[in-house]
Design an enzyme around this catalytic site. Structure first.
Site, PDB file in Angstrom:
ATOM      1  N   GLU A   1     -14.237 -63.730 113.081  1.00 50.04           N
ATOM      2  CA  GLU A   1     -13.350 -64.656 113.804  1.00 50.04           C
ATOM      3  C   GLU A   1     -13.775 -66.102 113.560  1.00 50.04           C
ATOM      4  O   GLU A   1     -12.971 -67.024 113.670  1.00 50.04           O
ATOM      5  CB  GLU A   1     -13.263 -64.324 115.297  1.00 50.04           C
ATOM      6  CG  GLU A   1     -14.536 -64.473 116.084  1.00 50.04           C
ATOM      7  CD  GLU A   1     -14.370 -63.972 117.531  1.00 50.04           C
ATOM      8  OE1 GLU A   1     -13.546 -64.548 118.253  1.00 50.04           O
ATOM      9  OE2 GLU A   1     -15.062 -63.015 117.912  1.00 50.04           O
TER      10      GLU A   1
ATOM     11  N   TYR B   1     -28.228 -59.955  90.509  1.00 45.16           N
ATOM     12  CA  TYR B   1     -27.742 -58.877  91.379  1.00 45.16           C
ATOM     13  C   TYR B   1     -28.745 -57.719  91.472  1.00 45.16           C
ATOM     14  O   TYR B   1     -29.087 -57.265  92.554  1.00 45.16           O
ATOM     15  CB  TYR B   1     -26.477 -58.259  90.762  1.00 45.16           C
ATOM     16  CG  TYR B   1     -25.191 -58.999  90.925  1.00 45.16           C
ATOM     17  CD1 TYR B   1     -24.309 -58.654  91.934  1.00 45.16           C
ATOM     18  CD2 TYR B   1     -24.808 -59.986  90.032  1.00 45.16           C
ATOM     19  CE1 TYR B   1     -23.073 -59.274  92.049  1.00 45.16           C
ATOM     20  CE2 TYR B   1     -23.580 -60.612  90.139  1.00 45.16           C
ATOM     21  CZ  TYR B   1     -22.715 -60.259  91.149  1.00 45.16           C
ATOM     22  OH  TYR B   1     -21.503 -60.874  91.264  1.00 45.16           O
TER      23      TYR B   1
ATOM     24  N   HIS C   1     -11.274 -60.426 118.155  1.00 42.08           N
ATOM     25  CA  HIS C   1     -12.429 -60.685 118.999  1.00 42.08           C
ATOM     26  C   HIS C   1     -12.959 -59.399 119.631  1.00 42.08           C
ATOM     27  O   HIS C   1     -12.163 -58.572 120.039  1.00 42.08           O
ATOM     28  CB  HIS C   1     -12.008 -61.660 120.109  1.00 42.08           C
ATOM     29  CG  HIS C   1     -13.139 -62.071 120.981  1.00 42.08           C
ATOM     30  ND1 HIS C   1     -14.136 -62.917 120.564  1.00 42.08           N
ATOM     31  CD2 HIS C   1     -13.429 -61.726 122.253  1.00 42.08           C
ATOM     32  CE1 HIS C   1     -15.000 -63.092 121.555  1.00 42.08           C
ATOM     33  NE2 HIS C   1     -14.602 -62.383 122.584  1.00 42.08           N
TER      34      HIS C   1
ATOM     35  N   GLU D   1     -30.875 -56.656  94.754  1.00 44.14           N
ATOM     36  CA  GLU D   1     -30.468 -55.426  95.451  1.00 44.14           C
ATOM     37  C   GLU D   1     -31.609 -54.418  95.490  1.00 44.14           C
ATOM     38  O   GLU D   1     -31.885 -53.805  96.528  1.00 44.14           O
ATOM     39  CB  GLU D   1     -29.240 -54.814  94.758  1.00 44.14           C
ATOM     40  CG  GLU D   1     -27.988 -55.657  94.964  1.00 44.14           C
ATOM     41  CD  GLU D   1     -26.728 -55.100  94.322  1.00 44.14           C
ATOM     42  OE1 GLU D   1     -25.645 -55.563  94.666  1.00 44.14           O
ATOM     43  OE2 GLU D   1     -26.833 -54.204  93.447  1.00 44.14           O
TER      44      GLU D   1
ATOM     45  N   CYS E   1     -21.534 -47.231  86.224  1.00 45.24           N
ATOM     46  CA  CYS E   1     -21.163 -47.349  87.634  1.00 45.24           C
ATOM     47  C   CYS E   1     -21.478 -46.081  88.420  1.00 45.24           C
ATOM     48  O   CYS E   1     -22.127 -46.118  89.462  1.00 45.24           O
ATOM     49  CB  CYS E   1     -19.672 -47.694  87.740  1.00 45.24           C
ATOM     50  SG  CYS E   1     -19.064 -47.658  89.423  1.00 45.24           S
TER      51      CYS E   1
ATOM     52  N   LYS F   1     -26.608 -46.846  93.581  1.00 47.13           N
ATOM     53  CA  LYS F   1     -27.186 -48.038  94.241  1.00 47.13           C
ATOM     54  C   LYS F   1     -26.751 -48.118  95.696  1.00 47.13           C
ATOM     55  O   LYS F   1     -27.557 -48.275  96.595  1.00 47.13           O
ATOM     56  CB  LYS F   1     -26.766 -49.283  93.459  1.00 47.13           C
ATOM     57  CG  LYS F   1     -27.254 -50.629  93.961  1.00 47.13           C
ATOM     58  CD  LYS F   1     -26.399 -51.286  94.999  1.00 47.13           C
ATOM     59  CE  LYS F   1     -24.961 -51.455  94.657  1.00 47.13           C
ATOM     60  NZ  LYS F   1     -24.665 -52.462  93.644  1.00 47.13           N
TER      61      LYS F   1
ATOM     62  N   CYS G   1     -23.463 -48.821  90.361  1.00 48.31           N
ATOM     63  CA  CYS G   1     -22.876 -49.105  91.678  1.00 48.31           C
ATOM     64  C   CYS G   1     -22.985 -47.956  92.688  1.00 48.31           C
ATOM     65  O   CYS G   1     -23.385 -48.169  93.841  1.00 48.31           O
ATOM     66  CB  CYS G   1     -21.390 -49.431  91.526  1.00 48.31           C
ATOM     67  SG  CYS G   1     -20.964 -50.312  90.022  1.00 48.31           S
TER      68      CYS G   1
HETATM   69  P1  NDP Z   1     -27.878 -61.034  86.224  1.00 49.64           P
HETATM   70  O1  NDP Z   1     -27.245 -61.755  85.114  1.00 49.64           O
HETATM   71  O2  NDP Z   1     -27.203 -60.996  87.555  1.00 49.64           O
HETATM   72  O3  NDP Z   1     -29.350 -61.565  86.456  1.00 49.64           O
HETATM   73  C1  NDP Z   1     -30.283 -61.629  85.427  1.00 49.64           C
HETATM   74  C2  NDP Z   1     -31.508 -62.336  85.978  1.00 49.64           C
HETATM   75  O4  NDP Z   1     -32.533 -62.284  85.019  1.00 49.64           O
HETATM   76  C3  NDP Z   1     -31.235 -63.795  86.304  1.00 49.64           C
HETATM   77  O5  NDP Z   1     -31.915 -64.098  87.488  1.00 49.64           O
HETATM   78  C4  NDP Z   1     -31.826 -64.513  85.092  1.00 49.64           C
HETATM   79  O6  NDP Z   1     -32.268 -65.801  85.397  1.00 49.64           O
HETATM   80  C5  NDP Z   1     -33.008 -63.626  84.793  1.00 49.64           C
HETATM   81  N1  NDP Z   1     -33.434 -63.682  83.397  1.00 49.64           N
HETATM   82  C6  NDP Z   1     -32.689 -63.498  82.291  1.00 49.64           C
HETATM   83  N2  NDP Z   1     -33.443 -63.583  81.187  1.00 49.64           N
HETATM   84  C7  NDP Z   1     -34.710 -63.823  81.603  1.00 49.64           C
HETATM   85  C8  NDP Z   1     -35.932 -64.017  80.940  1.00 49.64           C
HETATM   86  N3  NDP Z   1     -36.022 -63.969  79.618  1.00 49.64           N
HETATM   87  N4  NDP Z   1     -37.027 -64.246  81.691  1.00 49.64           N
HETATM   88  C9  NDP Z   1     -36.952 -64.290  83.030  1.00 49.64           C
HETATM   89  N5  NDP Z   1     -35.821 -64.120  83.712  1.00 49.64           N
HETATM   90  C10 NDP Z   1     -34.706 -63.890  83.006  1.00 49.64           C
HETATM   91  O7  NDP Z   1     -28.125 -59.566  85.648  1.00 49.64           O
HETATM   92  P2  NDP Z   1     -28.536 -58.202  86.342  1.00 49.64           P
HETATM   93  O8  NDP Z   1     -29.409 -57.522  85.350  1.00 49.64           O
HETATM   94  O9  NDP Z   1     -29.065 -58.414  87.714  1.00 49.64           O
HETATM   95  O10 NDP Z   1     -27.151 -57.463  86.439  1.00 49.64           O
HETATM   96  C11 NDP Z   1     -26.317 -57.314  85.296  1.00 49.64           C
HETATM   97  C12 NDP Z   1     -24.864 -57.418  85.662  1.00 49.64           C
HETATM   98  O11 NDP Z   1     -24.477 -56.255  86.350  1.00 49.64           O
HETATM   99  C13 NDP Z   1     -24.541 -58.574  86.596  1.00 49.64           C
HETATM  100  O12 NDP Z   1     -24.204 -59.730  85.897  1.00 49.64           O
HETATM  101  C14 NDP Z   1     -23.405 -58.067  87.406  1.00 49.64           C
HETATM  102  O13 NDP Z   1     -22.196 -58.512  86.852  1.00 49.64           O
HETATM  103  C15 NDP Z   1     -23.518 -56.557  87.326  1.00 49.64           C
HETATM  104  N6  NDP Z   1     -23.942 -56.018  88.636  1.00 49.64           N
HETATM  105  C16 NDP Z   1     -23.109 -56.173  89.702  1.00 49.64           C
HETATM  106  C17 NDP Z   1     -23.472 -55.684  90.933  1.00 49.64           C
HETATM  107  C18 NDP Z   1     -22.561 -55.874  92.097  1.00 49.64           C
HETATM  108  O14 NDP Z   1     -21.378 -56.153  91.882  1.00 49.64           O
HETATM  109  N7  NDP Z   1     -23.031 -55.753  93.327  1.00 49.64           N
HETATM  110  C19 NDP Z   1     -24.743 -55.008  91.145  1.00 49.64           C
HETATM  111  C20 NDP Z   1     -25.547 -54.929  89.968  1.00 49.64           C
HETATM  112  C21 NDP Z   1     -25.147 -55.418  88.769  1.00 49.64           C
HETATM  113  P3  NDP Z   1     -31.289 -67.078  85.431  1.00 49.64           P
HETATM  114  O15 NDP Z   1     -30.445 -66.916  86.660  1.00 49.64           O
HETATM  115  O16 NDP Z   1     -32.244 -68.210  85.545  1.00 49.64           O
HETATM  116  O17 NDP Z   1     -30.510 -67.052  84.188  1.00 49.64           O
END
Ligand code: NDP
Length: 463
Positions: A444, A180, A439, A184, A43, A51, A48
């Site tokens: 709102e 995410y 407002h 982002e 984080c 980022k 976080c």
């Molecule tokens: P996510 O789980 O959010 O996203 C992973 C992405 O990768 C999905 O779109 C998934 O597709 C895709 N994917 C997974 N495996 C493959 C593959 N073999 N080939 C192609 N695409 C694939 O993970 P992130 O890495 O973005 O983030 C990790 C975690 O960190 C998040 O789950 C979140 O909880 C946390 N995080 C939170 C943030 C916030 O609160 N703002 C910011 C950043 C991270 P599909 O959807 O089809 O499965």
């Protein structure tokens, strides 16, 4: 009774580890905590916090443009990537110091070493080779970006770990993933002037979110100039003679860019941790299996945060740590509550959400009322920006409970935090209706949508 070197030994100095170690020490327990990289964890060091700082940096492009509609003339703008990286580094170093100060003030022993389990109550400190014992052990070692070994050329790609500290800002980048991190970072890089392509395997980005949010954000990102390629995959990455990278895709041919970033999920840091020796079971993804009180299969060993792959969010890890303290040191068995977690995607515009998406609610409830507003934010009237804000309330018609709120728009993350309280409190649509509007604000809308936009009955959209 067996005696141990410590009451509690914490492995991992991130959000969950530091919180459990600090509070246990403040309660008078003899605590040691070991971290192999930097205190603060993902984080603070490469998640976080940096980022969000980079999100701020990337928003100035639009601020400068918007200013003109309000009478300002903004002169020549230049951006210095190294200056941003340096400023970020200074801030995370400050936070890293605060984390350690908190631990030290509480009386915890701070160790800068990798630590591995060698048995039920024993830990080896890798730097010194020393073995210590503890009555209780907390494993809070987090996770790391999946390297996607199956992709030929994956070693040429970066992950979010490297993205924060690139020696120079690339002119172009391809980001794989639709979650995410991918979303982002696509917005961050685009805002900083990088030609950005997002490539995602599914039909629409952000698979676990409400459809309206997904489509709305997709449209907004494309309108800004981010190229989004859905239902496609990178099949290989190779390095060109000029040092740039070529990503061969399934449907869109060869894409060339300075960097390719993989954001395909995160995996738990359990390899080589000695879990087997200690009798700690993991699931097929390598995540530590825990019960409702964060207890692992080994007596006296607990696991918190991302390493358990419950919900990978900082506040969740902190909450799990507080529940551990209540249960183990305050005689008040408390299991973490993972229901109705408000969350935000720091895209541009942001998504703020709590509760069920329309699609998930339709599977759970027979009759839903959907209240939906789509409008141009007030600031856009003078700035001329064509961006839209979308707000959506999902209401279970049977008991009028608001079961989901979804916002796409500026500061939606801030709004989600407050909406989280209302849903947690079990507010009904009538509670929203009798709340006076503030407002002029965007929110709102949430208390002035009196008639359902449409209903969903038995999974079908009606009226
Ligand atoms: P996510 O789980 O959010 O996203 C992973 C992405 O990768 C999905 O779109 C998934 O597709 C895709 N994917 C997974 N495996 C493959 C593959 N073999 N080939 C192609 N695409 C694939 O993970 P992130 O890495 O973005 O983030 C990790 C975690 O960190 C998040 O789950 C979140 O909880 C946390 N995080 C939170 C943030 C916030 O609160 N703002 C910011 C950043 C991270 P599909 O959807 O089809 O499965």
């Amino acid at each position: 009774m067996a005696s141990f070197d410590y009451d509690l030994f914490v492995i991992g100095g991130g959000s969950g580890g530091v919180r459990s170690g600090r509070v246990a020490a403040a309660l008078g327990k003899k605590v040691a905590i070991a971290e192999e990289f930097r205190y603060g964890g993902t984080c603070v060091i490469r998640g976080c916090v940096p980022k969000k700082l980079y999100v701020y940096a990337s928003q100035f492009t639009e601020h400068f443009e918007d200013a003109e509609g309000f009478g300002w003339s903004v002169g020549e703008r230049t951006f210095d990537w190294q200056k941003l990286v340096k400023a970020k580094e200074k801030e995370i170093t400050r936070l890293e110091g605060l984390y350690q100060k908190g631990l030290a003030n509480a009386g915890a022993e701070i160790l800068h070493t990798r630590a591995e389990l060698t048995g039920p109550n024993t830990i080896r400190l890798i730097d010194s080779g020393k073995t210590v014992t503890a009555e209780r052990i907390v494993i809070a070692v987090g996770g790391h970006p999946t390297p996607h070994d199956a992709l030929p050329g994956h070693e040429l790609c970066i992950s979010s770990n490297e993205a924060f500290d690139l020696p120079e800002l690339p002119k172009s980048i391809i980001i794989a993933g639709g979650g995410y991190i991918a979303v982002e970072f696509a917005n961050i890089f685009h805002g900083l002037g990088v030609e950005t392509t997002l490539i995602y395997r599914g039909k629409e980005i952000l698979s676990r979110f409400d459809q309206d949010m997904r489509r709305g954000l997709h449209a907004a990102m494309e309108q800004k100039g981010i190229r989004i390629l859905c239902e496609d995959l990178i099949q290989s990455v190779t390095k060109n003679a000029d040092g740039r990278l070529t990503a061969e895709t399934m449907k869109h041919g060869a894409l060339v860019a300075d960097q390719v970033m993989l954001a395909l999920g995160r995996v738990p840091n359990t390899k080589g941790l000695g879990l087997e020796a200690a009798g700690v079971a993991v699931n097929e993804r390598g995540a530590i299996i825990v019960d409702a009180f964060s207890r692992t299969s080994a007596p006296g060993i607990y696991a918190l945060g991302d390493v358990t792959d419950r919900v990978q969010l900082t506040p969740v890890a902190i909450h799990e740590a507080m529940c551990f303290i209540e249960t183990e040191y305050k005689g008040n068995p408390t299991s973490p509550d993972h229901d109705l977690i408000a969350t935000a995607v720091f895209s541009q515009p942001e998504i703020g959400t709590v509760g069920l998406s329309e699609e998930a609610a339709a599977k759970k409830f027979q009759d839903l009322e959907i209240y939906r507003a789509e409008f141009r934010p007030m600031k856009a009237t003078l700035s001329g920006r064509s961006e839209k804000t979308i707000m959506k309330l999902i209401v279970n018609a049977a008991d009028r409970k608001v079961v989901g709120v979804h916002i796409l728009g500026h500061e939606a993350g801030e709004m989600a935090q407050l909406l989280g309280i209302t849903l947690k409190a079990g507010c009904t649509k009538d509670d929203f209706d009798r709340t006076m509007a503030v407002h002029p604000t965007a929110t709102e809308e949430l208390v002035t949508m009196y008639n359902p936009t449409y209903r969903v009955k038995n999974g079908e959209k009606v009226g």
